[in-house]
Design an enzyme around this catalytic site. Structure first.
Site, PDB file in Angstrom:
ATOM      1  N   CYS A 189       0.841  -1.205   0.000  1.00 21.17           N
ATOM      2  CA  CYS A 189       0.000   0.000   0.000  1.00 21.17           C
ATOM      3  C   CYS A 189       0.873   1.250   0.000  1.00 21.17           C
ATOM      4  O   CYS A 189       1.753   1.397   0.857  1.00 21.17           O
ATOM      5  CB  CYS A 189      -0.910  -0.011   1.230  1.00 21.17           C
ATOM      6  N   CYS A 219       0.427   3.349   3.521  1.00 20.83           N
ATOM      7  CA  CYS A 219       0.791   2.840   4.837  1.00 20.83           C
ATOM      8  C   CYS A 219       2.113   3.463   5.316  1.00 20.83           C
ATOM      9  O   CYS A 219       2.972   3.828   4.498  1.00 20.83           O
ATOM     10  CB  CYS A 219       0.933   1.321   4.799  1.00 20.83           C
ATOM     11  N   HIS A 256      -4.337   0.215   8.056  1.00 26.32           N
ATOM     12  CA  HIS A 256      -4.834   0.018   6.694  1.00 26.32           C
ATOM     13  C   HIS A 256      -6.275  -0.462   6.673  1.00 26.32           C
ATOM     14  O   HIS A 256      -6.992  -0.264   5.689  1.00 26.32           O
ATOM     15  CB  HIS A 256      -3.930  -1.003   5.987  1.00 26.32           C
ATOM     16  N   ASN A 271     -13.740   9.899  -0.994  1.00 26.99           N
ATOM     17  CA  ASN A 271     -14.318   8.826  -1.796  1.00 26.99           C
ATOM     18  C   ASN A 271     -13.993   7.518  -1.099  1.00 26.99           C
ATOM     19  O   ASN A 271     -12.821   7.158  -0.953  1.00 26.99           O
ATOM     20  CB  ASN A 271     -13.730   8.801  -3.210  1.00 26.99           C
ATOM     21  N   SER A 273      -8.955   4.622  -5.278  1.00 27.30           N
ATOM     22  CA  SER A 273      -7.920   3.756  -5.845  1.00 27.30           C
ATOM     23  C   SER A 273      -7.173   2.961  -4.786  1.00 27.30           C
ATOM     24  O   SER A 273      -6.359   2.099  -5.114  1.00 27.30           O
ATOM     25  CB  SER A 273      -6.917   4.604  -6.640  1.00 27.30           C
ATOM     26  N   HIS A 328      -6.915   2.125   1.885  1.00 27.54           N
ATOM     27  CA  HIS A 328      -6.399   2.743   3.107  1.00 27.54           C
ATOM     28  C   HIS A 328      -7.249   3.978   3.430  1.00 27.54           C
ATOM     29  O   HIS A 328      -7.544   4.780   2.554  1.00 27.54           O
ATOM     30  CB  HIS A 328      -4.942   3.153   2.907  1.00 27.54           C
ATOM     31  N   HIS A 358      -8.537   7.381   3.823  1.00 25.30           N
ATOM     32  CA  HIS A 358      -7.981   8.687   3.487  1.00 25.30           C
ATOM     33  C   HIS A 358      -9.037   9.555   2.827  1.00 25.30           C
ATOM     34  O   HIS A 358     -10.077   9.080   2.374  1.00 25.30           O
ATOM     35  CB  HIS A 358      -6.772   8.536   2.553  1.00 25.30           C
ATOM     36  N   GLN A 382      -9.320  13.650   0.594  1.00 24.42           N
ATOM     37  CA  GLN A 382      -8.549  14.597  -0.208  1.00 24.42           C
ATOM     38  C   GLN A 382      -9.026  16.019   0.055  1.00 24.42           C
ATOM     39  O   GLN A 382     -10.154  16.245   0.507  1.00 24.42           O
ATOM     40  CB  GLN A 382      -8.680  14.287  -1.699  1.00 24.42           C
TER      41      GLN A 382
END
Length: 345
Positions: free
Chosen positions: A48, A51, A112, A152, A160, A163, A165, A167
């Site tokens: 990943c 990570c 993760h 997303n 994509s 993990h 996250h 933006q």
């Protein structure tokens, strides 16, 4: 009015209509069936690129972070003025202009395998504070007018990497959706002398039909004009304009309501529920915005089960959005779900 028959509802924030067709909810489904996403992710994935300690695709090595982690997007959709060149604009029938900005990635946790509903209250509060700090940092740059925080979640929504996250895209102009909402809120304020979303929240409280979660500082509702089957609108109970305006208590309240909403999402079909979520807040354009009421939108695609999603096609692309499940029914289903995550029961 009989909401069991076809009707349309007005979205007060956009001025757009949505067609509601409750009688179609019983139709058989012979369309596309999605794959159920894998549930058993490892706590650490050596492949990943998000990570701790791992090398990203551009060769940068992540630090051994233990909380949130922020970095400039390696494949940013926007460039700074220095990278983008001189500001230019075309004229005539083919109009274009430079768009400058900054794109950043915010990892929620070094784990993760976690997402918001499975993180602790303190961990989600740290995420909210990071969003707020980044909003203020980016908004103070002289070429930025708007800061869009969004997440997303899930491959179905184009993520994509699993993990946890989000933006942040900070842009040189106010994007379409928040610009439309600002205009509608400003018109309402001028005509009524009050805040549109303050008044709407009070009306939702009186109704109670579409509220799914509430605490002292935030309320989550399936909006009256919802387009997506289990769409949710999160509203600040008190009038504030943007994330940096949050008090420490409101940071805790926002973290709590996000955990409540996403836990109910996961419990609905007992999967890690996909969605796109984002906050709408005041621009950084140097103007006062008393009309802006801080809020968040959740747009999840799932319709009938973990494997059946809603598509925006045909009439919805060419005419107007349409839904079968009424917002009231969606709210009732979400509201009645357990508040404890299904993996912990």
């Amino acid at each position: 009015m009989n909401f069991d028959r076809p009707h349309r509802r007005l979205n007060l924030l956009t001025g757009q209509w949505v067609l509601v067709s409750p009688h179609r909810a019983k139709r058989p489904w012979l369309g596309q069936v999605e794959k159920v996403p894998p549930e058993n992710l490892p706590q650490y994935d050596p492949t990943c690129y998000l990570c701790p300690g791992n090398k990203r695709s551009v060769g940068v090595v992540n630090p051994p972070y233990t909380g949130t982690f922020v970095f400039d997007n390696d494949f940013a959709a926007l460039l700074t003025p220095e990278e983008n060149g001189d500001d230019q604009r075309t004229t005539g029938l083919f109009v274009a202009e430079e768009e400058n900005g900054i794109c950043r990635v915010i990892c929620f946790s070094p784990r993760h395998d976690l997402s918001i509903p499975e993180m602790t209250q303190e961990e989600v509060e740290a995420v909210v504070r990071t969003w707020s700090d980044q909003t203020l940092d980016l908004g103070q740059k002289d070429f930025i007018q708007y800061v869009q925080v969004f997440e997303n979640k899930g491959a179905m929504m184009g993520a994509s990497n699993p993990h946890p996250h989000s933006q942040i895209w900070a842009t040189g102009h106010i994007p379409n959706e928040p610009a439309t909402e600002l205009e509608r809120q400003a018109v309402y304020l001028a005509e009524h002398g009050s805040c549109l979303l303050c008044d709407y929240l009070e009306a939702e409280r009186r109704s109670g039909e579409r509220i799914i979660a509430v605490n002292d500082d935030f309320t989550a509702v399936v909006p009256f004009w919802a387009i997506w089957p289990f769409e949710v609108l999160v509203l600040a109970n008190h009038h504030i304009a943007s994330m940096p305006d949050l008090s420490p208590r409101q940071v805790s309240g926002l973290a709590d309501i996000l955990r409540q909403v996403t836990t109910r999402y996961d419990n609905l079909f007992e999967i890690s529920f996909p969605y796109s979520m984002g906050f709408h807040q005041a621009p950084f354009d140097g103007k006062p915005h008393p009309e802006q009421h801080f809020h968040a939108h959740y747009y999840p695609p799932l319709l009938r089960s973990a494997t059946v999603r809603k598509f925006m096609v045909g009439f919805e692309m060419l005419g107007m959005p349409q839904r079968d499940l009424t917002p009231e029914t969606a709210a009732q289903r979400l509201r009645e779900l357990p508040s404890t995550h299904y993996r912990l029961r």
